[in-house]
Design a protein around this motif. Structure first.
Motif, PDB file in Angstrom:
ATOM      1  N   HIS A   1       0.833  -1.217   0.000  1.00 60.66           N
ATOM      2  CA  HIS A   1       0.000   0.000   0.000  1.00 60.66           C
ATOM      3  C   HIS A   1       0.857   1.252   0.000  1.00 60.66           C
ATOM      4  N   PRO A   2       0.741   2.086  -1.050  1.00 59.75           N
ATOM      5  CA  PRO A   2       1.545   3.314  -1.099  1.00 59.75           C
ATOM      6  C   PRO A   2       1.249   4.219   0.098  1.00 59.75           C
ATOM      7  N   ALA A   3       2.327   4.766   0.655  1.00 56.56           N
ATOM      8  CA  ALA A   3       2.200   5.565   1.878  1.00 56.56           C
ATOM      9  C   ALA A   3       1.320   6.796   1.669  1.00 56.56           C
ATOM     10  N   GLU A   4       1.435   7.411   0.499  1.00 54.88           N
ATOM     11  CA  GLU A   4       0.674   8.634   0.262  1.00 54.88           C
ATOM     12  C   GLU A   4      -0.827   8.350   0.290  1.00 54.88           C
TER      13      GLU A   4
ATOM     14  N   SER B   1      -3.663   9.717   3.010  1.00 59.68           N
ATOM     15  CA  SER B   1      -4.875  10.487   2.696  1.00 59.68           C
ATOM     16  C   SER B   1      -6.134   9.728   3.095  1.00 59.68           C
ATOM     17  N   GLU B   2      -6.082   8.389   3.037  1.00 63.04           N
ATOM     18  CA  GLU B   2      -7.261   7.641   3.528  1.00 63.04           C
ATOM     19  C   GLU B   2      -7.422   7.790   5.042  1.00 63.04           C
ATOM     20  N   LEU B   3      -6.306   7.791   5.747  1.00 60.20           N
ATOM     21  CA  LEU B   3      -6.383   8.009   7.201  1.00 60.20           C
ATOM     22  C   LEU B   3      -6.922   9.401   7.501  1.00 60.20           C
TER      23      LEU B   3
ATOM     24  N   VAL C   1      -7.663  10.725  11.054  1.00 65.90           N
ATOM     25  CA  VAL C   1      -6.373  10.439  11.703  1.00 65.90           C
ATOM     26  C   VAL C   1      -5.277  11.070  10.841  1.00 65.90           C
ATOM     27  N   ILE C   2      -4.471  11.961  11.420  1.00 67.63           N
ATOM     28  CA  ILE C   2      -3.396  12.542  10.588  1.00 67.63           C
ATOM     29  C   ILE C   2      -2.027  12.022  11.003  1.00 67.63           C
TER      30      ILE C   2
ATOM     31  N   LEU D   1      -6.620   1.736  10.182  1.00 63.06           N
ATOM     32  CA  LEU D   1      -5.684   1.132   9.229  1.00 63.06           C
ATOM     33  C   LEU D   1      -6.137  -0.268   8.823  1.00 63.06           C
ATOM     34  N   ALA D   2      -6.613  -1.019   9.799  1.00 62.19           N
ATOM     35  CA  ALA D   2      -7.061  -2.395   9.511  1.00 62.19           C
ATOM     36  C   ALA D   2      -8.174  -2.348   8.475  1.00 62.19           C
TER      37      ALA D   2
END
Ligand code: PMP
Length: 351
Positions: free
Chosen positions: A302-305, A309-311, A316-317, A347-348
């Motif tokens: 999973h790309p970090a970027e 943005s999903e978080l 959650v930032i 995240l899960a």
């Protein structure tokens, strides 16, 4: 862009601070603040300040605070400098001690403010690559060196250097100033303050923004040989002679005095970090070994970027740096147990 800008203002690229949301209720794990409030004794010290103390200028030498820090580390008051956040102390060190004929060295992956100050003050610099495991290799810092600055633990990796390696660095470079930026030292690294009496070229810089829960108050300090401290003081008194207000001086003094609260709350953060790291690994993340109050982690799929943005969309930032070598990583501050649980459950779901 304005026609009134100086050439200097046109040329610089300023540092971008992490987001400080104003209205939303977010789980804020993006700027490594402490998850617990400051010591009750700090709040008491602030409440005790009266109007008479506020109507006058503060002590320009911050003597009480500097004496308290000196006795905490077994040093003399002449070996301590304080400023408006360690960012200000670092900026003075760049201008006053690290601007030399030979280049300044710092790691290629490190605190992203360093190249900004170097450019602001016209300091030539070289970025020394971290090794494959994202560690600082001290043997790479020698030769024609005008100065060295390394965070310990490093940011944003969280990886610490042993004191013996810092000593090697000092022995290899006796003719330039070596600055160790210990913003995160209280979460698991050893302070180089113990080496100050032996090495006159060592400057150790710390902050009260992280382990002492005072990011909003803005206090940082430097420790080193009295001549280095005098150099910083000459810059300070040519820039802003009252960098710390009365409230900041009292609060910071009380924070250093309450050793028990400091020790217990740091221990909580360290314990939460262990649980957070294990949980992230169980989800498939690679997590670098952290000695700081944040973890640096990447997921193979999973790309970090996208994750960041999903978080963010779920409240959650976390911090993502679009920089070479680390663009696959997220830097996640160690929050309270509850904040970390929210992060992990969001995240899960995303994964
Ligand atoms: N050094 C490092 C490595 C940091 O990450 C930070 C926080 N952004 C600072 C210094 C500055 O902290 P402060 O100005 O809040 O003391």
């Amino acid at each position: 862009m304005s026609r009134f800008w100086s050439d200097k203002v046109r040329a610089i690229t300023p540092y971008t601070p992490g987001e400080q949301p104003r209205h939303e209720r977010l789980v804020k794990l993006n700027t490594n603040e402490f998850p617990y409030p400051p010591s009750p004794k700090v709040l008491e010290a602030i409440r005790e300040v009266d109007g008479d103390a506020l109507l006058r200028y503060p002590d320009p030498e911050s003597l009480q605070l500097r004496s308290t820090i000196a006795s905490y580390y077994g040093l003399e008051v002449e070996q301590i400098f304080v400023g408006n956040g360690s960012d200000e102390v670092l900026a003075h060190a760049f201008q006053g001690l690290l601007k030399q004929a030979s280049p300044l060295l710092f790691p290629d992956i490190s605190y992203s403010f360093y190249p900004v100050w170097a450019d602001l003050y016209g300091i030539e610099y070289q970025q020394v690559p971290l090794d494959q495991a994202f560690c600082v290799s001290v043997a790479d810092y020698r030769g024609d060196v005008g100065g060295i600055i390394i965070p310990n633990p490093n940011a944003p990796t969280g990886i610490a250097l042993a004191l013996a390696e810092i000593e090697t660095l000092l022995q290899n470079n006796p003719d330039c100033v070596v600055v160790i930026d210990e913003a995160y030292v209280d979460f698991g690294a050893e302070s180089a303050a113990a080496l100050i009496r032996t090495y006159d070229n060592l400057l150790v810089i710390q902050t009260l923004s992280k382990s002492r829960a005072l990011a909003g108050v803005r206090v940082g300090c430097a420790m080193g040989h009295p001549d280095l401290i005098e150099g910083l003081t000459r810059i300070k008194n040519s820039f802003n002679s009252y960098p710390l207000g009365v409230l900041a001086q009292r609060a910071a003094t009380a924070a250093f005095e309450d050793k028990d609260y400091f020790r217990d709350t740091c221990a909580r953060v360290i314990s939460t970090r262990g649980g957070l790291s294990s949980a992230l690994r169980a989800m498939g993340f690679e997590v670098l070994p952290s000695s700081a109050n944040f973890v640096f982690a990447r997921h193979p799929k999973h790309p970090a970027e996208t994750l960041a943005s999903e978080l963010r969309a779920r409240g959650v930032i976390v911090r993502h740096f679009g920089q070479a070598r680390i663009s696959e990583f997220l830097r996640i501050s160690v929050g309270s147990e509850e904040q970390c649980e929210i992060l992990l459950s969001e995240l899960a779901e995303i994964l």
